[in-house]
Design an enzyme around this catalytic site. Structure first.
Site, short mmCIF file in Angstrom:
data_model
loop_
_atom_site.label_atom_id
_atom_site.label_comp_id
_atom_site.label_asym_id
_atom_site.label_seq_id
_atom_site.Cartn_x
_atom_site.Cartn_y
_atom_site.Cartn_z
CG ASP A 19 -1.84 -1.10 1.43
OD1 ASP A 19 -2.07 -1.75 0.29
OD2 ASP A 19 -2.08 -1.81 2.44
CE LYS A 22 3.53 -2.52 -4.49
NZ LYS A 22 2.74 -2.14 -3.27
N GLY A 46 -4.05 -4.26 -4.48
CA GLY A 46 -5.04 -3.35 -4.61
C GLY A 46 -4.53 -2.05 -5.06
CG HIS A 47 -1.76 -1.58 -7.72
ND1 HIS A 47 -0.69 -2.25 -8.59
CD2 HIS A 47 -0.96 -1.98 -6.56
CE1 HIS A 47 0.11 -2.76 -8.00
NE2 HIS A 47 0.01 -2.59 -6.70
CD GLN A 233 1.06 -8.54 -2.53
OE1 GLN A 233 1.82 -9.32 -3.31
NE2 GLN A 233 0.13 -8.28 -2.92
#
Ligand code: IMP
Length: 434
Positions: A19, A22, A46-47, A233
């Site tokens: 988080d 990225k 989750g981007h 991650q």
């Protein structure tokens, strides 16, 4: 990009507990890249990217897809949730970003099947140690891979081979569920055929995207194209270098990037580490610089620190320079991108952990044992806040002096040069450092 000289290959890697932002950094860098490939993880990532006035949350497809014309790949090191992949595919198409012809999935990548998610949840529910996973079946899918009973994308392209491979994986899941005290007939969504059915609905579409990712990247680089290898991650969640066992089940660090897409390590030309201007963690495990309750709530609200995959509140804390320096070494960082600087805009003072104190001894090393990290006391340095907005800054000189001093100190402590600072969610809210 010039003629036949080899193209640049940059790894983008998270340097904290995921988080870090990225997705935003890849989105900015993708403007100059031709190919963006993910090298590990799955739909646990989750981007969140804000582009063209819309918010996109991508779990399985690389965020580079938001730039028209870029080729986006999932490498062999990724575990692919086909349902999620095609749901994102269709959502992008509906929103005018048709990914047709722009997406490739390694035939060597393993797939996450419905029973992996059941196993993930059951292991968390009754297993001895609760990791706080995302429940996306990541651990069980990587276990099947290492146990050589996994199902690969290439297997699913042949229905007979697919049935056999899925049946073996389901059989194993059933035996594991019995060990965990669950009734497989109740816990599993169906029999092997049904499990395949779930993935099977997408089989024809899968044939269109299956590819040899390593060969594609090698060809792109040989033609002088730019390639980004996108990690999911972060370093402290790496199965070896993170806070084991409170980690994910893949190698998240830059060293895994080459192996995770199928190119040689000497092909990589740069490694950009992404750090948030403070620290967050979701799931269980140590977070040495955790805020007290009041600050935790404040920064969580300011930074909207809720998991993009699970919606869980993230724990928040001060910037941990011990971890940043460790990440710089483990990943061989050539530069860093600092994100969410603007979240700290209102704070009167800002702390940075420069060392840990353990059993009376001060050390700047990141301990290899999570139980030790749980016991460390951070040694803090206090810096003055800037208490003015930074979200409109587009050049280094637009920033208040105290914000620059904070970034200079982070750079010095991490031991890698800052390349970029993000000051908001929008694509344009970025400062390219010189
Ligand atoms: P898993 O990857 O779902 O097995 O979860 C293992 C650990 O990694 C848990 O602490 C999760 O919260 C954490 N984790 C997995 N993916 C992410 C991510 O994308 N961001 C932050 N934490 C993650």
């Amino acid at each position: 990009m010039s003629g036949t000289s080899p193209g640049k290959c940059t790894v983008v890697v998270g340097c904290q507990w995921g988080d870090e932002g990225k997705g935003k950094v890849v989105d900015v860098l993708a403007a100059d890249a031709d190919v963006v490939a993910r090298y590990q993880g799955g739909a646990n990532a989750g981007h969140t990217v804000h582009a063209e006035g819309h918010e996109f949350v991508l779990h399985q497809i690389p965020s580079g897809i938001l730039h028209p014309g870029k080729r986006c790949l999932l490498g062999n090191g990724v575990v692919v949730d086909l349902g999620q992949f095609f749901a994102e595919y269709d959502n992008l198409a509906e929103r005018g970003l048709d990914p047709r012809g722009r997406l490739g999935v390694s035939a060597r990548a393993h797939v996450v099947l419905p029973h992996h998610k059941v196993l993930d949840e059951e292991t968390e529910r009754v297993g001895g140690r609760k990791i706080g996973t995302t429940g996306r079946g990541i651990g069980p899918a990587y276990e099947d891979k290492a146990g050589r009973r996994g199902v690969r994308v290439g297997d699913l392209l042949d229905s007979r081979r697919a049935l056999k491979a899925v049946a073996a994986s389901v059989e194993w899941a059933r035996s594991r569920l019995r060990v965990l005290g669950a009734d497989p007939d109740l816990a599993l969504p169906g029999d092997a055929t049904l499990d395949l059915g779930d993935a099977g609905a997408n089989l024809e579409r899968l044939a269109e995207v299956a590819t040899d990712v390593g060969a594609e990247i090698a060809d792109a680089l040989a033609a002088g194209r730019e390639v980004l290898l996108e990690g999911a991650q972060g370093t402290a969640l790496d199965v070896d270098h993170g806070t084991y066992p409170f980690v994910t089940s893949s190698s998240t660090t830059a060293g895994a990037a080459a192996a995770g897409v199928g190119i040689g390590p000497t092909t990589i030309s740069a490694v950009t580490g992404v750090v948030k201007a403070y620290t967050t963690r979701v799931g269980n495990g140590p977070l040495p610089t955790a805020f007290d309750e009041k600050m935790d709530a404040r920064v969580r609200r300011l930074g909207a620190e809720f998991g993009a995959t699970t919606g869980r509140p993230r724990r928040c804390g001060w910037f941990d320079a011990v971890l940043a320096r460790y990440s710089a070494r483990v990943n061989g960082l050539t530069g860093i991108a600092v994100t969410k600087l603007d979240v700290l805009d209102t704070l009167p003072e800002i702390e940075v952990a420069t060392a840990y104190r353990l059993d009376g001894e001060s050390s700047s090393a990141f301990p290899p044992v999570a139980a030790d990290l749980e016991r460390v006391e951070p040694v803090y340095e206090t810096l003055p806040g800037w208490q003015s907005p930074t979200s409109n800054a587009r050049r280094k000189t637009d920033l208040p002096p105290n914000a620059r001093a904070y970034l200079d100190r982070i750079e010095e402590l991490a031991g890698a040069p800052i390349l970029m600072v993000s000051v908001g969610t929008r694509r344009s809210q970025v400062i390219h450092w010189e």
